[in-house]
Every structure is written in C-alpha cells, then in structure tokens.
Design a protein around this motif. Sequence first.
Motif, PDB file in Angstrom:
ATOM      1  N   VAL A 207      50.533 -24.860  37.059  1.00 49.32           N
ATOM      2  CA  VAL A 207      49.990 -25.080  38.384  1.00 49.32           C
ATOM      3  C   VAL A 207      50.939 -24.579  39.449  1.00 49.32           C
ATOM      4  O   VAL A 207      52.147 -24.530  39.270  1.00 49.32           O
ATOM      5  CB  VAL A 207      49.742 -26.584  38.612  1.00 49.32           C
ATOM      6  CG1 VAL A 207      51.052 -27.335  38.673  1.00 49.32           C
ATOM      7  CG2 VAL A 207      48.938 -26.835  39.873  1.00 49.32           C
ATOM      8  N   SER A 208      50.340 -24.179  40.549  1.00 51.77           N
ATOM      9  CA  SER A 208      51.108 -23.928  41.750  1.00 51.77           C
ATOM     10  C   SER A 208      50.172 -24.300  42.890  1.00 51.77           C
ATOM     11  O   SER A 208      49.160 -23.650  43.102  1.00 51.77           O
ATOM     12  CB  SER A 208      51.508 -22.456  41.792  1.00 51.77           C
ATOM     13  OG  SER A 208      52.034 -22.154  43.034  1.00 51.77           O
ATOM     14  N   PHE A 209      50.484 -25.371  43.578  1.00 52.47           N
ATOM     15  CA  PHE A 209      49.601 -25.843  44.648  1.00 52.47           C
ATOM     16  C   PHE A 209      49.987 -25.179  45.965  1.00 52.47           C
ATOM     17  O   PHE A 209      51.161 -25.181  46.350  1.00 52.47           O
ATOM     18  CB  PHE A 209      49.719 -27.357  44.810  1.00 52.47           C
ATOM     19  CG  PHE A 209      49.084 -28.144  43.710  1.00 52.47           C
ATOM     20  CD1 PHE A 209      47.694 -28.253  43.622  1.00 52.47           C
ATOM     21  CD2 PHE A 209      49.857 -28.785  42.754  1.00 52.47           C
ATOM     22  CE1 PHE A 209      47.117 -28.989  42.601  1.00 52.47           C
ATOM     23  CE2 PHE A 209      49.276 -29.518  41.732  1.00 52.47           C
ATOM     24  CZ  PHE A 209      47.899 -29.616  41.664  1.00 52.47           C
ATOM     25  N   PRO A 210      49.009 -24.638  46.682  1.00 55.51           N
ATOM     26  CA  PRO A 210      49.316 -24.033  47.978  1.00 55.51           C
ATOM     27  C   PRO A 210      49.966 -25.032  48.941  1.00 55.51           C
ATOM     28  O   PRO A 210      50.763 -24.652  49.782  1.00 55.51           O
ATOM     29  CB  PRO A 210      47.948 -23.591  48.519  1.00 55.51           C
ATOM     30  CG  PRO A 210      46.992 -23.689  47.391  1.00 55.51           C
ATOM     31  CD  PRO A 210      47.579 -24.572  46.344  1.00 55.51           C
ATOM     32  N   LEU A 211      49.615 -26.306  48.815  1.00 54.14           N
ATOM     33  CA  LEU A 211      50.149 -27.316  49.742  1.00 54.14           C
ATOM     34  C   LEU A 211      51.275 -28.131  49.119  1.00 54.14           C
ATOM     35  O   LEU A 211      51.495 -29.282  49.484  1.00 54.14           O
ATOM     36  CB  LEU A 211      49.020 -28.265  50.182  1.00 54.14           C
ATOM     37  CG  LEU A 211      47.882 -27.662  50.987  1.00 54.14           C
ATOM     38  CD1 LEU A 211      46.783 -28.697  51.209  1.00 54.14           C
ATOM     39  CD2 LEU A 211      48.380 -27.144  52.332  1.00 54.14           C
ATOM     40  N   GLU A 212      51.997 -27.530  48.160  1.00 58.53           N
ATOM     41  CA  GLU A 212      52.929 -28.329  47.371  1.00 58.53           C
ATOM     42  C   GLU A 212      53.903 -29.157  48.219  1.00 58.53           C
ATOM     43  O   GLU A 212      54.103 -30.353  47.942  1.00 58.53           O
ATOM     44  CB  GLU A 212      53.725 -27.432  46.418  1.00 58.53           C
ATOM     45  CG  GLU A 212      54.655 -28.245  45.523  1.00 58.53           C
ATOM     46  CD  GLU A 212      55.537 -27.380  44.623  1.00 58.53           C
ATOM     47  OE1 GLU A 212      54.982 -26.512  43.935  1.00 58.53           O
ATOM     48  OE2 GLU A 212      56.758 -27.579  44.624  1.00 58.53           O
ATOM     49  N   ALA A 213      54.494 -28.551  49.210  1.00 59.11           N
ATOM     50  CA  ALA A 213      55.502 -29.287  49.988  1.00 59.11           C
ATOM     51  C   ALA A 213      54.889 -30.524  50.642  1.00 59.11           C
ATOM     52  O   ALA A 213      55.447 -31.626  50.573  1.00 59.11           O
ATOM     53  CB  ALA A 213      56.110 -28.367  51.042  1.00 59.11           C
TER      54      ALA A 213
END
Lengths: 453, 435
Positions: free
Chosen positions: A230-236
């Motif tokens: 996974v890599s979420f665009p809103l991770e931060a």
Amino acid sequence: MSCYDCNRTELLRKAVAEAGRGLPAIEPGMPLPAGTGLSRRSFLLRSSGLAFAVFGGSAFLSPRAVEAAIEAATPGRILVSVFLSGGADTLSVLFPAGDPLYHQFRPVLGLDPASATPFAEDTRLYWHPSTASLATLHGEGKVTVLPAIGYDHPDKSHFTSRHYWEVGATDPHLRTGWLGRYLDTVNQPDNPLQGLSLDTGLQPSLATVSAPVAALDSPDTFAFSDSRIVSFPLEAQMLKAAGALGSAHAVGGDPALQQAGNAAKQSLHLHTQLGTFSNFNTKVTYPTSTDPFPHRLAGLAAMIQAGLPLRCVSITAPGHYDTHAGQAQPLSSGLKLTSDALLAFQRDLEQRGLADRVLVHVWSEFGRRAQENGSQGTDHGAAGIGFLIGSRVRGGMIGEYPGLQSGLDSQGNLVPTADFRGVYGALIAQWLGADPTRVIPNAAAFTQPALLR
Amino acid sequence: MSVASVPVYGKPFGVANAQRLLWRAGFGPRPGEARALAAKGLDGAVDSLLNPPAYAAIGPEPTDRGFPIAPADASGHDHLWWLDRMVRGNQPLLERMTLIWHDWFATSQQKVASQSLMLNQNQTLRTGALGSFQNLLLTLTDDPAMLLWLDGVKNTNRAPNENYGREMMELFTLGWSNGYTETDVREQARSLTGWRVNAGKTPSPSDFVFDARFHDVGTKTVFGHTGNYDWQGACTLCLQHPNHPAYFVQKLWSYFVPTPPSAATQAGLVALYANGYQIAPVVRAILRHSDLYEGARMVKQPVVYTAGLMRALGRAVDGNIWTNLDTQSGQRLFWPPDVSGWDMSRWLDTATFRARWFVAAYALASVPVDQGVTSAKPSALLARATHLFGDQPLSAKTRHALLSFAAAALDVATPATVEGALRQLVAVSPDLLTA
C-alpha cells in the motif's frame, strides 16, 4: 515539552540555545579541527538523512561548552539487555574442565580444554570454543563474567524464572518490568525510544506504568507504506489521525482500548522520531545470518550515533538454549553467533566513539543441571551465566564459580554466588544514576557489586 | 443446582451481542451473519455455534502466486491453510477452540520440523476440541509432534527426561507451583518413559511407538500416590489432582473473558466440568455468561483480526504475504513462541500496530473505492467506511477524530480518496482492534 523531535540534534540545539550561543554547523567532509582535544561528533540530520558534524574549539563555542551542552542535553548512558532464551548451560559456556567432577557429571557432553581459552580469574574454567569473541573482549577487560548468578529458592519453570528476571523480583504477580519501572522514574512523556525492544514485540522487562516505550522489528524500517502492499496518498494526515485517535483512547476507560490507543499513539511518535533514519554507515563487519540479531545491533549502534534518545534497549539473542536433548550443536551455533555479533557491536561502538556510553547485560532465566540427562542434553537448573560488556565495566568476575564438589544444591544444581537483584540495583545506581530503591523491591537486601572501572 | 450458579446474560440478545459473540467464539461476522445469529436468541445462537453443520468452505480456494497451496510441504502454507479455514469455514467455534488448544498445548514447528506432523496434531486438536479434556490430554501426550517437541521420545528408563512431565503439570493441567513438587516432576517423567520414534529425518505418525523395553516399570510416587504408573496413569493422576478442575476452568475462561470469573461462577463451571471432563458444557456456560457481553473488551489476536477483516471483506487467502503479515503481528500459526503459548495480554505495541496497519491495508486492497463517489459529507463517507466492516458501532471518541480528519482531508483530496483513508483508519482504530 510536547516533542515529536526528541532526537539528539534537537536536544543539542535546545541546550545550546539555552546557553545563549549559536550552533556551529559544519559541512560533511570537513577536516577535524586540530588540537581541541575533542572528538568529532557526527549527528544525523533527521529531516534530510544527511550527516552533519559539530566541532568544539571553534570561534563560536568553547570545547567545554559543547561538552556541557551535550551532557546536559542527551540521555547519556544506554543499557542494553540481551536475553538468552531457554536457560543457557552455564557449565558449557564457561566449562569447569579443571573441576575433578566435571567429566563425571558430563560423560558425553564434557568439553575438551585442549583447544579452549582458559579463564584468567579461575583456572578451573575454560571458555566454550564458540564464545571466543567474548574471551577476546574479556582479555581486554571489557567483559565481566557472572559465573553463577541467580536467586534463592530457584524456580525451575522457564516462564516463572524468566518472569522473575524480567520484573526484577521473585514476585509472580508483578506486572511491570524492572527496566520499565526505572523508565517510569525518568519518564520523557513523548519519547517511546527511551525504552526500546529491538524485537517483533515488546519485551516484558520494559513494561511500564506510564512511560511510553517502543518495539521495533528492524531499526531501518518503520515506514507505513510498503511497495508490496500500500501507499496512501494521504499517508501523513492518516498517521496523524491514527495517532490522535490513539491518544483519545490512551487514557482511562477500557484496558483493551487503552492498549490499542497507546500502540497507535506511540507508533506515530516513533515514526516521527525515526524520520528517514535508515543508513547505518556501519564500518565494521557483523556476522552474516538469517537471524536478525547482528543487523539489529548494527542498527542500534547507528541509532545511538544518530542521537536518538535511547535509554534502555532489550534484544533477544539468537539460539535455543533449552537444550534437553542433543545440546552440543544448537548450543554451539547460538553461542557463536551471539558472541561474534556482540564483539562486532563493541568494535562498532569503539569505531564510532560511543563505547563509553553503552553497557550490555547478557542474561538467561536459569542454568542447567550439573548432571547431564542421558538424551545428550541437560534439564532445568538453578544458577546461570551472565555477562556485563562494555568499555566501562571492570572486567574480571562477580561472584565465584561454586564448584561441583560443594557448590550444588540438593537437586544437583549450581548454587548462586551473585543475586540478579543486586546486579540490577548496581546497574540502576552506578550505570543509570538512579535510586535502586525506587526500582527494585527490597533493593537494600541485595549486595550491589561494583560494576564500573 | 450448580449450573444455576453460573449467571446467564439476561437482557435482550441484539446484533451488538451477536457481534461480540462471533468475535470471541469465532473470527467475526461475515456480512449479515451477526443479524442472523441475533435472531436466534442467546441460547439458539450459542447452540448453533456448538453444533455446526458439516464442514464447508465458502469462497475461492487459497492460493499462493496463483497456484494451489501445499500445506504439508511449502513454508508458510501451513499458516495459509489454517487461516483459510478461519476465513471460509462454517464452523467458527470449532476452529476457535482448535486455536485455543494450539495455544494451550503450544507446540512449535521450530523444533518439530515437520509441517506434516504439525498438521496431524492440528487435526487431533480439532477432533477433540469440544469433547472430553481427558481424551484431549491423552491424545496430546502420545501425539507425534508433542513427543518430539517436549522430548517424549528421548525419555527412557535409563535416562529420564523431565520436559513433558513438567509442562503437563505446569501448563496443561495444574498451573505453576499449584500442588506439585520437583520430586513429582521427576517421578512423573519416569511414568512417561517408553515412547520411541523409529525413523530418521522425516517420521510419519506410525513411526512413533510405545516400546516396553524403554519404559520404567518401577514404582513411582507422584502427588503422594504410589504405583507402577505408565503414561496413561500419569495423565489420570493430573486429571484427578484436586487442583486441576479450577485451573482448567479458569484458563479456559481466560480465552473468552479478560477478567477472572467470580467465585460463584468458578464453582459453577467446576461443577459442570467435574461431571466427566467434558469441554462443551463449560464453553456453553461461558458463552452464555453475562461477563462476556457486559464486561471489558479484549484485544483481538492477530489471526482473529486478520481472518475477521477477510471475512467482512470477502477477501481470499492469496499468498504467503498473509503468513508474513501475521508473523509480523506476533502470531505465526504452528510457531508459538514457546510451550506456554502466546502472551494474550500484550498483543499491541509499536511494531505490531504497524503490522496490523499493513494487514488492514492489504485486506482492503481488494475492495476498491467507488471513484464515482460524489458525496463530500464527512459523516456520509464515514458511514460508508464503517458499513464495509459490518456496521460495528464506533465509540464517540473515534467518530469525533475520524470526522475531523475527513473534514480536513476533503480540502486536499477527492471524496473517494478520503473514503479510502477512512476505511483504513476505521480498520486500525482501537474499536476494531478490540472486541
């Protein structure tokens, strides 16, 4: 102090700022200033992952001021607890070939002293060939040996005896660890790295009442994105929200929600603290292994150099020490990897100029029975083996080897000549500079040996 | 009389109760399951779990890299095989009981070194999961994987090995230091002598035999009783020990309810158990107990959490990544940390929270968000996200934090992106990490 940036760089900056002076930042690759008498100190700049160095003796800051700032700003000393799981066989690790009864008790497992290093402090004893690395360090005065450490009325259960060692008392109901209680007395509320399990999960010796602590499988990976998954665009923003959600549940209310809340909250802290830390810059060679132990130690040395605010660290050593049957080979391979990795760690710390700040304590929940059992193994015993490793330890030994003639209890196990609670008290007082009576129950009842040179 | 002293949950049995029951006695609900179970009422629900239909699996077969799994041979596929039964099976309580016995009689592939023998033991645990504990103890004592794990095959009349004898008292039947001495441990080891394995590196169950030549036929004294005991006699002595029934019911209770039973409840459970060592009546009483429904929450075990997400999402077991993620979360099936099993009180820390973050993300990866979603109301997006997990109610604290996240995130991202983020945050919220 609400401090997601509790790393050494930040602390140093704060300390220096308090001293009313500027911080001389020097680019990587610049030569050491001569004649200052001060070693170069490199720090990792967390946000960029670039190293930069701080020197004393510059026009901006006197060496003494830099030293003072660093001492005041950093949690200086670090205690590393290394656990040999299963009850390591004392009488093999440091085998008493010079004890006339040894080969009688160990007709099959008895080791041959011909090719082994003798133990300087007691001519009856020899280093197991697989612990040659520890013998080397002992020869340099950097290993103190505890040849028979334990406690009265020894318990033969792995889990109970290990629990006693973890909580620092022979109390089956105590739920906090001895390191955890120390951390509670010096708690930095936003610094989970003060108590770090370099492990897949938290070691019970670090269990606290209130101080946050962390578990880290591998020091170079605490990212929340992973190319396989996974890599979420809103991770931060998501991590912040998960941390806020955790904080909301971390106090009061249901204990399970609290555990989950704390884990989320401290994960965010740890993620922020570690930042982009990933390059160990290791200059020494650690043993190669599928076991994570050498890699974790290499990472630990790098974390210390990076100024991450560690105090107590726990790691499980490689190997399976519950050797009821066919013990020779597994014992040997576990001891070898453990010893070689600990030697590499010491050399790494020396190379980085950090060796004065780290003390390693190696322990196991008990030793094994003097008489071998007939399955080419040994059953649960009493007094066990322990080591204190580092540039500041006194070397030699603490407590004596009690001998097979008169040093066995009614069940045929080695009697202890040092109490683990006394050693814990000494570590708290002499190494960590805290009051042992606030950490170890009934601490005054146990003699605290002198540990440091 | 004694049965009446075990309190039964007396309030209406609703969907939330059924959800908790499915999490504690199974692996969480599939869509619609909690509602259907609630409709049966408490007794009907518990009895349906205790008497499941013949085994059937719902959904696609487990795979790794697109190929069928090889549980007895390929590394990690043993874990996938069992996880799949938890996800797709229709006997959740039986599977959950098997997991309990795996923890109770914790045996690890680390030393057994045969997935085939571990799976063989797993079937033994499943077959006896709701039968008599006497039978379970006997079948585990001569179970091939156990005989390797605790050195039963090394324990002979000439050279007793006390490994199994100690743990059968300390962990399996009595509890630590609870009515036995070191001498009892050594004497028990003598009773247990005689098992051998007649094979080299890859033994099959039939290679494990009792060979009288290696059995100690002398007189032993255990718990003050003297006789010429053998391995079956050793089991009987433990079961007949006066401290065994209370230890048994307390330990079994602890898998379902996080706080200890009251003295009256314990006495009632002991009475149920003492009537022939039957497991099912004790489990039935625990599952009907008010403490299960009204008491504190429990952190879900890693495999329960994973299987539960997969059940809710209709996710298939599709690769060894599931084994790796559960291992990272602290629970690789067939590899408990030691013979005492997993520490159920400390599942969550920074390392294992991160692992569960990945479990949730990977489970959710198969359920893409509808990119056409246009509603930009945080509450609507949150409702859609929670619906995906069976509308388990969220605490006010959690709702508040998630709604503020969504409101801020909608300023910088599309509603679909925010909904995807909310799904993940719901899945790793303290509410869903516990039940």
